[in-house]
Design an enzyme around this catalytic site. Structure first.
Site, PDB file in Angstrom:
ATOM      1  N   ARG A 104       4.415 -28.462  34.522  1.00 35.03           N
ATOM      2  CA  ARG A 104       4.404 -27.721  33.253  1.00 35.03           C
ATOM      3  C   ARG A 104       4.424 -26.233  33.546  1.00 35.03           C
ATOM      4  NH1 ARG A 104       0.752 -32.000  31.928  1.00 35.03           N
ATOM      5  NH2 ARG A 104       1.342 -32.994  29.975  1.00 35.03           N
ATOM      6  N   HIS A 465       1.053  -9.140  -8.738  1.00 33.80           N
ATOM      7  CA  HIS A 465       0.066  -8.912  -9.796  1.00 33.80           C
ATOM      8  C   HIS A 465      -0.797 -10.154  -9.971  1.00 33.80           C
ATOM      9  CE1 HIS A 465      -1.171  -9.075 -14.079  1.00 33.80           C
ATOM     10  NE2 HIS A 465      -1.381  -7.784 -13.922  1.00 33.80           N
ATOM     11  N   ARG A 631     -12.011   4.496 -10.483  1.00 26.96           N
ATOM     12  CA  ARG A 631     -10.714   5.158 -10.351  1.00 26.96           C
ATOM     13  C   ARG A 631     -10.146   5.456 -11.736  1.00 26.96           C
ATOM     14  NH1 ARG A 631      -5.873   2.052  -7.588  1.00 26.96           N
ATOM     15  NH2 ARG A 631      -5.780   0.995  -9.594  1.00 26.96           N
ATOM     16  N   ASP A 788      -0.648   0.620  -1.626  1.00 30.12           N
ATOM     17  CA  ASP A 788       0.429   1.582  -1.858  1.00 30.12           C
ATOM     18  C   ASP A 788       0.845   2.268  -0.569  1.00 30.12           C
ATOM     19  OD1 ASP A 788       1.396   1.743  -4.573  1.00 30.12           O
ATOM     20  OD2 ASP A 788      -0.674   2.157  -5.132  1.00 30.12           O
ATOM     21  N   CYS A 851      -9.916   0.440   0.170  1.00 32.70           N
ATOM     22  CA  CYS A 851     -10.060  -0.478  -0.963  1.00 32.70           C
ATOM     23  C   CYS A 851      -8.789  -1.282  -1.219  1.00 32.70           C
ATOM     24  CB  CYS A 851     -10.487   0.274  -2.207  1.00 32.70           C
ATOM     25  SG  CYS A 851      -9.274   1.472  -2.764  1.00 32.70           S
TER      26      CYS A 851
END
Ligand code: PEP
Ligand code: MG
Length: 893
Positions: A104, A465, A631, A788, A851
């Site tokens: 192997r 979403h 926020r 983002d 976050c």
């Protein structure tokens, strides 16, 4: 062996190491497989592991360089084979009871399925008869031989697999059977002849009869397989250097199918692999090879049966399991074979286990003194823990899977299919369990999430979403499933089946499975052991863990699961729901008409402010004095004021016959149309929205302050942190911070109160990272918005990528995992580190958090711990994962 000797061996040999000469530390030279076998041999002794030797990676490198075996290698192989013969009391390829070998490959890094294996070396026309005699099983002997010719032909001489497969198909047809395992000895003899013919036809040579020649060629082929196309591509995609080379392990084969009542094979675990209970568990199959156990052709027995049949073997196996567990300091999963009453351990590895068993093991291992708390935490796959907080499909349930989508939010749910939020609310209101099925979801569907047991979509993936909202609310979600949804007809087609509204369906958001069967669900177990293990993690970790929570319920849940504050409260989620959305529309329309101070705008803002104040009060209460980062409004305007969002209003006005009303509504629709953007995610959102409609943020700040003052008067003052989203320029923050602080001060003055309000920013654009040093001078904190930041750094839309591009990139190995799920350390991660360091450089008091979705991913948390950030924040149900992962990160830096 000392590292000095290892270095020497690299350059000049020795090229061969017996299993009793190596150790786990010698991976570089012996490859993973060779090092593991050597380690196991040293733990259990050479009698328990079938003997063998490893040819070093250095020999492979030499072979690649010169095209020949390095000088001395063949002699070393001969000597090693002779040693094996002496130990086994058998001769390699002898006519009577032959010693057979496997060859192997084993590189120093894992390269699953890339390199080659040849089994049963040593068989030839005469030794096959010997094997048939000693095993009393001619079928087995001839099957082993035909496999050797096939594997040798394919791997060593590059014969096309098709030729062998066609011959096999023909043999099955001739015998009227469907499976190779049903072929008779006679058929296998004929087939082997056929294979030998194919070999000769293709190579122009006859199959090598001499065992040593078989071995020599097989070793050369494994060396060469290092450079086969698959292996080269795999290395390129995974950044593995070509110069590593592969080792070759040669091992004596043992057989559990040598007839009689004293042979067999099985798999055993040092503890129960499903519950973690401290009792060995396993399977045993009499007179069988390992692959028969896995293939499930016959029903296996358990370890109690083994104890009954072969008490001594059972005792040895139990001892070995305990010893291996003590040595590897983890639960073991072992493959074993019994050959004529002798136990052999073929392989051991850390056992894969579900969260429940992982917690039980960690807990018991500390109580038994096997592991320290840190070590015990290290054995837990933190990501699996979420399963403990949600229902799951009963693991023993049998069901037909209709399709498998993206496992977007964990937990299982079942209920009647509904196709709209309204239907979800109505039917749930009548006490029915429902699953909301949509192509994708938007703000309009959020009310339906609350009412539904689970969400199923045909588009999007883990950062859609639907996924984010579902995870936030703790609802199971399967996204991007192959469904044809007809919203008008209220049906969905899946894999040839059509289901209607009201039909039952079950989804498992931990695996992505979708079924129409009535699967049993099992409730989660957040028990005392789990709490205790989490408290150990809290004692070890230095990074804080907060929750992303937008509603009082989320906040309470986050707290209950151990969050030390809220790292992100997305205020737009408070704007959802038909009544609130209408107010938001009024506000944007009035603002777009540049009617600052206009009555419409004032009225809408006042009502929204009141609603927000009430929400904040409950959130502050749930967090009693812990930090709460709120926020200010972020999402693009079009999410609230698309022309489509006026459809109902327009319908009503048209039906009313009131022409003035119709003109008014049409004017609103026209404004909404004007507001539409081609790239809304790169448009009027975040800080830009705040600058465009200043009264909006002022309203939000005022609502925050009023709520905070009210709570402070009741007792514990909340630690308020106001966060400005989507900052690219320091100047944006300077202006918005000034306005926020002015609005806060004004509100406090009116209330006759004083309260500390921190103002900070999200860092979620590449420019913000690059100029973070300047931005930090005007911020009390940074919170990295890695959703983002990933989208803008890679330039890949988080909402669309999962449809086609992610599967493509994952399939081609360009992404090992989705960068929206785990941080792209080299790109996005580098920006985070750069910004963190520059920020701290200018402002040593700056608090640094994250976050984005990555805040709940263990690999990302490990990276954030290396910077280190002050805290991570994630959806409530991932808080326990983050607590454990943050503790694990301590040990890794
Ligand atoms: C982010 O971008 O990482 C973030 C947390 O904000 P959102 O997902 O709301 O854009
Ligand atoms: Mg963001």
């Amino acid at each position: 062996m000392s590292s000095e000797t290892a270095v020497q061996a690299r350059a000049t040999g020795p090229w061969v190491f017996g299993f009793d000469q190596g150790s786990a530390e010698m991976r570089e030279l012996l490859g993973n497989k060779g090092a593991n076998l050597a380690e196991m041999t040293s733990v259990l002794g050479p009698d328990r592991v079938p003997g063998g030797f490893t040819i070093t990676t250095a020999a492979c490198v030499e072979y690649m360089r010169t095209g020949e075996f390095p000088a001395g290698l063949e002699g070393e192989i001969d000597a090693a084979v002779e040693q094996l013969e002496r130990d086994a009391g058998k001769r390699f390829g002898a006519e009577d009871d032959p010693l057979l070998l496997s060859v192997r490959s084993g590189a120093p890094v894992s390269m699953p399925g890339m390199l080659d294996t040849v089994l049963n070396l040593g068989l030839n026309q005469s030794s096959v008869e010997g094997l048939a005699r000693v095993s009393g099983d001619g079928r087995f002997a001839w099957d082993s031989y035909r496999r050797l010719v096939q594997m040798f032909g394919e791997v060593v001489r590059g014969l096309p697999a098709m030729g062998f497969e066609d011959a096999l198909t023909e043999a099955r047809r001739a015998e009227g059977v469907t499976d190779d395992s049903e072929l008779s000895e006679g058929a296998l003899r004929t087939l082997t002849d056929r294979f030998l013919g194919l070999y000769a036809e293709h190579t122009g040579e006859s199959f090598p009869e001499a065992p040593r020649e078989q071995l020599r060629q097989a070793v050369g082929a494994v060396f060469q397989s290092w450079n086969n196309d698959r292996a080269v591509t795999y290395r390129r995609l995974n950044g593995i250097p070509d110069e590593l080379g592969t080792a070759v392990t040669v091992q004596r084969m043992v057989f559990g199918n040598r007839g009689g009542a004293d042979s067999g094979s099985g798999v055993a675990f040092s503890r129960d692999p499903t519950t973690g209970e401290p009792e060995p568990e396993g399977d045993f199959l009499m007179n069988a090879q390992g692959e028969d156990v896995v293939a499930g052709v016959r029903n296996t027995e358990d370890l109690a049966d083994l104890a009954r049949r072969m008490p001594e073997v059972h005792r040895q196996l139990s001892e070995d399991l305990a010893q291996l567990e003590r040595h590897y300091r983890d639960m073991q999963d072992v493959e074993y074979t019994v050959e004529e009453g002798r136990l052999y351990i073929l392989q051991t590895r850390n056992a894969k286990r579900p969260a429940q068993a992982a917690i039980r093991f960690a807990h018991d291992a500390v109580s038994d003194g096997l592991l320290s708390r840190e070590q015990a935490l290290g054995t837990i796959d933190a990501a699996s823990l979420e399963a403990l907080l949600h229902p799951t499909f009963d693991p023993s349930a049998e069901y037909t899977e209709l399709t498998r989508g993206v496992a977007a939010s964990p937990g299982a749910a079942k209920g009647a299919i509904v196709f709209s939020a309204k239907e979800a609310k109505d039917r749930a209101g009548e006490g029915e369990d429902v699953i909301l099925v949509r192509p994708f979801t938007s703000a309009d569907d959020v009310a339906g999430f609350q009412s539904a047991r689970g969400i199923l979509t045909s588009q999007g993936g883990k950062s859609s979403h639907a996924a984010i909202v579902a995870r936030g609310m703790g609802r199971p979600c399967v996204a991007g499933a192959a469904l044809e949804i007809d919203l008008e007809g209220r049906t969905m087609g899946v894999n040839g089946t059509t289901l209607k509204a009201g039909d039952s369906i079950a989804i498992d958001g931990s695996t992505g499975a979708v079924t129409a069967d009535d699967v049993e669900l099992v409730e989660p177990g957040f028990d005392e052991r789990f709490r205790e293990v989490l408290s150990w993690a809290d004692g070890i970790r230095r990074m804080g863990v907060r929750g992303n929570a937008d509603t009082p319920d989320d906040a309470a849940r986050a707290r209950e699961l151990g969050a030390e504050g809220i790292g992100l409260c997305r205020t737009e989620h408070m704007f959802f729901g038909p009544d609130r959305e209408e107010l938001v529309r009024d506000m944007f329309i009035a603002a777009a008409r540049h009617e600052a101070g206009a009555e419409d705008l004032e009225r809408a803002l006042a009502s929204l402010g009141e609603l927000q104040r009430a929400d904040f009060i409950e959130i502050f209460q749930a967090m009693s004095g812990l930090p709460v980062t709120i926020r200010l409004l972020d999402p693009p305007m079009h999410e609230f004021v698309s022309a489509a969002s006026f459809a109902q209003e327009l319908e009503k006005a048209e039906a009313s016959g009131d022409s003035a009303e119709l003109v008014r509504v049409r004017e609103r629709v026209a404004i909404a149309e004007e507001l539409e953007e081609v790239n809304p995610m790169l448009g009027t959102r975040g800080a830009r929205l705040g600058l465009l409609v200043p009264t909006l943020y002022e309203m939000q700040v005022r609502a925050i302050v009023r709520a905070a003052v009210e709570i402070a008067e009741e007792g514990e003052a909340p630690a308020v942190e106001i966060m400005i989203p989507l900052i690219a320029y320091d100047a944006e923050l300077v202006e918005l911070r000034r306005r926020a602080l002015d609005a806060a001060e004004k509100a406090m003055k009116e209330l006759g109160a004083s309260l500390e309000c921190k103002v900070g920013t999200m860092i979620e654009l590449p420019r913000a990272c690059v100029v973070a040093g300047e931005i930090a001078a005007d911020a009390d904190f940074f919170s990295f918005g890695t959703n983002d930041l990933t989208q803008t750094t890679i330039g890949l839309s988080r909402d669309d990528a999962e449809r086609e591009l992610l599967p493509l990139y994952l399939g081609q190995g360009i992404f090992a995992r989705s960068p929206f799920e785990t941080i792209d350390v080299a790109g996005v991660g580098r920006l985070v580190k750069l910004a963190a360091e520059a920020g701290r450089g200018t402002n040593p008091d700056l608090t640094l958090g994250i976050c984005g979705e990555h805040g709940g991913d263990p690999a990302s948390i490990d990276f954030f711990g290396s910077i280190p950030l002050d805290y991570v924040s994630c959806s409530p149900y991932r808080v326990p994962i983050a607590r454990v992962a943050a503790a694990q990160a301590e040990g890794s830096h």
